[in-house]
Motif scaffolding. Structure first.
Motif, PDB file in Angstrom:
ATOM      1  N   ALA A 135     -29.761 -23.713  28.443  1.00 29.58           N
ATOM      2  CA  ALA A 135     -28.751 -22.958  27.706  1.00 29.58           C
ATOM      3  C   ALA A 135     -29.048 -21.460  27.690  1.00 29.58           C
ATOM      4  O   ALA A 135     -28.297 -20.693  27.097  1.00 29.58           O
ATOM      5  CB  ALA A 135     -28.656 -23.484  26.280  1.00 29.58           C
ATOM      6  N   HIS A 136     -30.115 -21.033  28.363  1.00 31.95           N
ATOM      7  CA  HIS A 136     -30.462 -19.612  28.374  1.00 31.95           C
ATOM      8  C   HIS A 136     -29.330 -18.801  29.007  1.00 31.95           C
ATOM      9  O   HIS A 136     -28.645 -19.258  29.924  1.00 31.95           O
ATOM     10  CB  HIS A 136     -31.774 -19.402  29.135  1.00 31.95           C
ATOM     11  CG  HIS A 136     -32.332 -18.033  28.949  1.00 31.95           C
ATOM     12  ND1 HIS A 136     -31.846 -16.945  29.619  1.00 31.95           N
ATOM     13  CD2 HIS A 136     -33.309 -17.577  28.125  1.00 31.95           C
ATOM     14  CE1 HIS A 136     -32.510 -15.868  29.238  1.00 31.95           C
ATOM     15  NE2 HIS A 136     -33.413 -16.228  28.331  1.00 31.95           N
ATOM     16  N   ALA A 137     -29.159 -17.588  28.539  1.00 30.28           N
ATOM     17  CA  ALA A 137     -28.089 -16.708  29.028  1.00 30.28           C
ATOM     18  C   ALA A 137     -28.177 -16.449  30.529  1.00 30.28           C
ATOM     19  O   ALA A 137     -27.156 -16.175  31.167  1.00 30.28           O
ATOM     20  CB  ALA A 137     -28.114 -15.385  28.265  1.00 30.28           C
ATOM     21  N   CYS A 161     -31.190 -33.186  22.086  1.00 28.38           N
ATOM     22  CA  CYS A 161     -30.681 -31.842  21.795  1.00 28.38           C
ATOM     23  C   CYS A 161     -29.158 -31.934  21.647  1.00 28.38           C
ATOM     24  O   CYS A 161     -28.412 -31.551  22.546  1.00 28.38           O
ATOM     25  CB  CYS A 161     -31.084 -30.914  22.928  1.00 28.38           C
ATOM     26  SG  CYS A 161     -30.831 -29.181  22.614  1.00 28.38           S
ATOM     27  N   PRO A 162     -28.656 -32.446  20.507  1.00 35.75           N
ATOM     28  CA  PRO A 162     -27.230 -32.718  20.332  1.00 35.75           C
ATOM     29  C   PRO A 162     -26.313 -31.516  20.557  1.00 35.75           C
ATOM     30  O   PRO A 162     -25.183 -31.677  21.015  1.00 35.75           O
ATOM     31  CB  PRO A 162     -27.120 -33.198  18.879  1.00 35.75           C
ATOM     32  CG  PRO A 162     -28.488 -33.588  18.479  1.00 35.75           C
ATOM     33  CD  PRO A 162     -29.436 -32.805  19.330  1.00 35.75           C
ATOM     34  N   GLU A 163     -26.824 -30.316  20.282  1.00 37.58           N
ATOM     35  CA  GLU A 163     -25.966 -29.144  20.460  1.00 37.58           C
ATOM     36  C   GLU A 163     -25.580 -28.894  21.910  1.00 37.58           C
ATOM     37  O   GLU A 163     -24.625 -28.166  22.194  1.00 37.58           O
ATOM     38  CB  GLU A 163     -26.617 -27.897  19.846  1.00 37.58           C
ATOM     39  CG  GLU A 163     -27.955 -27.513  20.402  1.00 37.58           C
ATOM     40  CD  GLU A 163     -29.146 -28.111  19.661  1.00 37.58           C
ATOM     41  OE1 GLU A 163     -30.250 -27.592  19.832  1.00 37.58           O
ATOM     42  OE2 GLU A 163     -28.991 -29.113  18.941  1.00 37.58           O
ATOM     43  N   LEU A 164     -26.255 -29.545  22.860  1.00 39.14           N
ATOM     44  CA  LEU A 164     -25.892 -29.375  24.267  1.00 39.14           C
ATOM     45  C   LEU A 164     -24.518 -29.954  24.578  1.00 39.14           C
ATOM     46  O   LEU A 164     -23.903 -29.569  25.565  1.00 39.14           O
ATOM     47  CB  LEU A 164     -26.946 -30.011  25.171  1.00 39.14           C
ATOM     48  CG  LEU A 164     -28.286 -29.288  25.216  1.00 39.14           C
ATOM     49  CD1 LEU A 164     -29.256 -30.058  26.098  1.00 39.14           C
ATOM     50  CD2 LEU A 164     -28.129 -27.874  25.710  1.00 39.14           C
ATOM     51  N   ALA A 165     -24.021 -30.846  23.741  1.00 40.43           N
ATOM     52  CA  ALA A 165     -22.679 -31.402  23.965  1.00 40.43           C
ATOM     53  C   ALA A 165     -21.641 -30.295  24.024  1.00 40.43           C
ATOM     54  O   ALA A 165     -20.638 -30.397  24.735  1.00 40.43           O
ATOM     55  CB  ALA A 165     -22.334 -32.402  22.859  1.00 40.43           C
ATOM     56  N   SER A 190     -27.027 -39.565  27.588  1.00 42.83           N
ATOM     57  CA  SER A 190     -27.093 -39.847  26.153  1.00 42.83           C
ATOM     58  C   SER A 190     -28.482 -39.518  25.609  1.00 42.83           C
ATOM     59  O   SER A 190     -28.613 -39.058  24.474  1.00 42.83           O
ATOM     60  CB  SER A 190     -26.712 -41.296  25.866  1.00 42.83           C
ATOM     61  OG  SER A 190     -27.531 -42.173  26.599  1.00 42.83           O
ATOM     62  N   LEU A 191     -29.523 -39.707  26.400  1.00 41.83           N
ATOM     63  CA  LEU A 191     -30.872 -39.357  25.964  1.00 41.83           C
ATOM     64  C   LEU A 191     -31.002 -37.840  25.775  1.00 41.83           C
ATOM     65  O   LEU A 191     -31.568 -37.379  24.786  1.00 41.83           O
ATOM     66  CB  LEU A 191     -31.917 -39.860  26.956  1.00 41.83           C
ATOM     67  CG  LEU A 191     -33.375 -39.505  26.650  1.00 41.83           C
ATOM     68  CD1 LEU A 191     -33.795 -40.090  25.298  1.00 41.83           C
ATOM     69  CD2 LEU A 191     -34.284 -40.012  27.747  1.00 41.83           C
ATOM     70  N   GLN A 218     -19.688 -20.243  21.078  1.00 37.55           N
ATOM     71  CA  GLN A 218     -20.518 -20.055  19.885  1.00 37.55           C
ATOM     72  C   GLN A 218     -21.896 -20.676  20.090  1.00 37.55           C
ATOM     73  O   GLN A 218     -22.914 -20.096  19.711  1.00 37.55           O
ATOM     74  CB  GLN A 218     -19.855 -20.683  18.659  1.00 37.55           C
ATOM     75  CG  GLN A 218     -18.595 -19.967  18.234  1.00 37.55           C
ATOM     76  CD  GLN A 218     -17.886 -20.729  17.116  1.00 37.55           C
ATOM     77  OE1 GLN A 218     -18.350 -21.776  16.664  1.00 37.55           O
ATOM     78  NE2 GLN A 218     -16.748 -20.210  16.684  1.00 37.55           N
ATOM     79  N   LEU A 219     -21.943 -21.843  20.701  1.00 37.00           N
ATOM     80  CA  LEU A 219     -23.223 -22.506  20.908  1.00 37.00           C
ATOM     81  C   LEU A 219     -24.069 -21.748  21.921  1.00 37.00           C
ATOM     82  O   LEU A 219     -25.270 -21.562  21.718  1.00 37.00           O
ATOM     83  CB  LEU A 219     -23.041 -23.946  21.386  1.00 37.00           C
ATOM     84  CG  LEU A 219     -24.372 -24.639  21.650  1.00 37.00           C
ATOM     85  CD1 LEU A 219     -25.109 -24.875  20.346  1.00 37.00           C
ATOM     86  CD2 LEU A 219     -24.163 -25.916  22.385  1.00 37.00           C
ATOM     87  N   VAL A 220     -23.457 -21.292  22.991  1.00 40.16           N
ATOM     88  CA  VAL A 220     -24.198 -20.528  23.987  1.00 40.16           C
ATOM     89  C   VAL A 220     -24.828 -19.309  23.319  1.00 40.16           C
ATOM     90  O   VAL A 220     -26.001 -19.006  23.526  1.00 40.16           O
ATOM     91  CB  VAL A 220     -23.296 -20.123  25.175  1.00 40.16           C
ATOM     92  CG1 VAL A 220     -23.984 -19.098  26.052  1.00 40.16           C
ATOM     93  CG2 VAL A 220     -22.925 -21.349  25.999  1.00 40.16           C
TER      94      VAL A 220
END
Length: 157
Positions: free
Chosen positions: A97-99, A129-133, A123-124, A144-146
């Motif tokens: 998720a890094h910029a 890391c649920p926010e990756l969804a 799913s694992l 917003q998450l990024v």
């Protein structure tokens, strides 16, 4: 994560970041870049190491380690991997998720079929890391998450 950071840095530099003919040579090169590890760093790397004395060397600024045209996000990303204490290094899914990798998430920037597959997390991975969804294509809060994960990567110890 350390090895990933070394490979990433080598790709940016076009040469090994920590060249050496032996483990001691490499350790000297690491200290030249990262500076002398603190006692806490040494304990984090190996709890049984207690009596090592290293010369006091200050860390180089990452901007001076890489070429002047290296993008700041690339330098920041490499720095997140290359910390003495393993628990202070960026976690694998947060690294994604890094910029630096934001371009991969821009619709139409590269082959769309390949981008979709990059962000179809298992799913694992999502459980870890649920926010990756929110990074998946079509996620409403993706921007917003990024931004949140980008800030986390910059402030993470």
């Amino acid at each position: 994560m350390w090895s990933t950071g070394c490979v990433f840095a080598e790709l940016l530099l076009g040469a090994p970041l920590f060249p050496g003919d032996s483990g001691v040579d490499q350790l000297v090169e690491i200290i030249k870049v990262l500076g002398t590890p603190t006692q806490e760093d040494i304990r984090a790397m190996n709890a049984s190491c207690r009596d090592f004395k290293f010369p006091q060397i200050r860390a180089h600024d990452w901007d001076k380690v890489f070429r002047c045209k290296t993008p700041p996000d690339a330098i920041n990303c490499a720095a997140q991997f290359l910390k003495y204490a393993p628990m202070l290094r960026v976690r694998p899914l947060h690294a994604l998720a890094h910029a630096f990798f934001d371009e991969l998430r821009v619709p139409g920037a590269i082959n769309a079929n390949r981008v979709v597959a990059l962000f179809e997390f298992t799913s694992l991975e999502l459980a870890t890391c649920p926010e990756l969804a929110q990074l998946q294509p079509g996620a409403p809060l993706k921007d917003q998450l990024v931004e949140h994960l980008h800030q986390h990567n910059q402030t993470a110890p």
